[in-house]
Scaffold this motif. Structure first.
Motif, PDB file in Angstrom:
ATOM      1  N   GLY A  39       4.643  -7.944   5.899  1.00 18.84           N
ATOM      2  CA  GLY A  39       3.884  -6.810   5.370  1.00 18.84           C
ATOM      3  C   GLY A  39       4.208  -6.539   3.917  1.00 18.84           C
ATOM      4  N   PHE A  40       5.491  -6.521   3.599  1.00 13.98           N
ATOM      5  CA  PHE A  40       5.921  -6.277   2.217  1.00 13.98           C
ATOM      6  C   PHE A  40       5.428  -7.387   1.293  1.00 13.98           C
ATOM      7  N   VAL A  41       5.555  -8.638   1.747  1.00 11.77           N
ATOM      8  CA  VAL A  41       5.112  -9.791   0.945  1.00 11.77           C
ATOM      9  C   VAL A  41       3.615  -9.711   0.701  1.00 11.77           C
ATOM     10  N   LEU A  42       2.851  -9.392   1.731  1.00 11.57           N
ATOM     11  CA  LEU A  42       1.398  -9.286   1.599  1.00 11.57           C
ATOM     12  C   LEU A  42       1.022  -8.152   0.654  1.00 11.57           C
ATOM     13  N   GLY A  43       1.722  -7.023   0.775  1.00  3.39           N
ATOM     14  CA  GLY A  43       1.452  -5.901  -0.114  1.00  3.39           C
ATOM     15  C   GLY A  43       1.752  -6.226  -1.556  1.00  3.39           C
ATOM     16  N   ALA A  44       2.879  -6.894  -1.803  1.00  2.78           N
ATOM     17  CA  ALA A  44       3.249  -7.280  -3.162  1.00  2.78           C
ATOM     18  C   ALA A  44       2.252  -8.275  -3.733  1.00  2.78           C
ATOM     19  N   THR A  45       1.781  -9.195  -2.894  1.00  5.82           N
ATOM     20  CA  THR A  45       0.810 -10.200  -3.344  1.00  5.82           C
ATOM     21  C   THR A  45      -0.521  -9.559  -3.714  1.00  5.82           C
ATOM     22  N   ILE A  46      -1.040  -8.731  -2.826  1.00 12.24           N
ATOM     23  CA  ILE A  46      -2.329  -8.081  -3.079  1.00 12.24           C
ATOM     24  C   ILE A  46      -2.211  -7.100  -4.239  1.00 12.24           C
ATOM     25  N   GLY A  47      -1.088  -6.373  -4.290  1.00 10.06           N
ATOM     26  CA  GLY A  47      -0.887  -5.428  -5.384  1.00 10.06           C
ATOM     27  C   GLY A  47      -0.908  -6.111  -6.741  1.00 10.06           C
TER      28      GLY A  47
END
Length: 202
Positions: A39-47
């Protein structure tokens, strides 16, 4: 072809190099496993890729005109990094007690938007590859960066989960957590230090 290779190298270098986001991802992989860091990785990527897209579409002009926006982002970003650092510093290495402290999607996305280094990387990419001159090139680079960024950041979670065996005891895990936490706090103050001296022209 050369442009694509240069874009790939730029994205890989920026995504996989050590920084607050990757250190937090590493600690999550260590303490909770690679899957829990998704979740954190996906959020950082999309952000990051959303920030890159908007800067390519002209957001950087607003940031340049209203310099205090970047100053405010730096302060909030440093605060968020210190928050993560503090949680690691105060960790006792017991996995059960850390279950509730996993970073999530929104924290990953927010950390990118509150990180002046992320803004700088986006501005540099837009200027280097002239992405503001071609929407097609911008969209291509954003898609390319999104894929590379996900796997680049995610590799830190995988690495963290792989070394978990060595740091299998609470004492060793607590030591690594405190080390990562201290590094994050130092990085946060370094960001503030840089921004302060930039603001006063030193």
């Amino acid at each position: 072809m050369e442009q694509t290779a240069a874009m790939t190298l730029f994205a890989l270098t920026m995504s996989i190099s050590p920084g607050p986001v990757n250190l937090i991802t590493l600690s999550t992989g260590l303490n909770h496993g690679a899957r829990s860091a998704l979740g954190f990785v996906l959020g950082a990527t999309i952000g990051f890729t959303l920030l890159l897209l908007l800067i390519g579409l002209g957001l950087s002009a607003i940031a340049t005109r209203f310099g205090y926006v970047i100053d405010a982002l730096t302060i909030f970003g440093a605060g968020l990094i210190v928050y993560f650092g503090y949680r690691l510093l105060t960790s006792n290495g017991n996995l059960d007690s850390a279950v509730q402290s996993k970073p999530n999607f929104w924290q990953g996305a927010a950390l990118q938007w509150l990180n002046p280094k992320a803004w700088g990387a986006c501005v540099a990419a837009v200027g280097l590859f002239e992405l503001d001159q071609s929407r097609l090139a911008l969209y291509f680079f954003v898609c390319l960066y999104c894929i590379i960024c996900f796997f680049g950041i995610g590799s830190w979670a995988v690495f963290g989960s792989q070394v978990e065996g060595f740091f299998g005891t609470p004492k060793r895990r607590a030591l690594l957590n405190k080390t990562l936490g201290a590094i994050l706090v130092i990085l946060a103050f370094f960001l503030l230090y840089q921004q302060f001296f930039k603001a006063v022209g030193l």
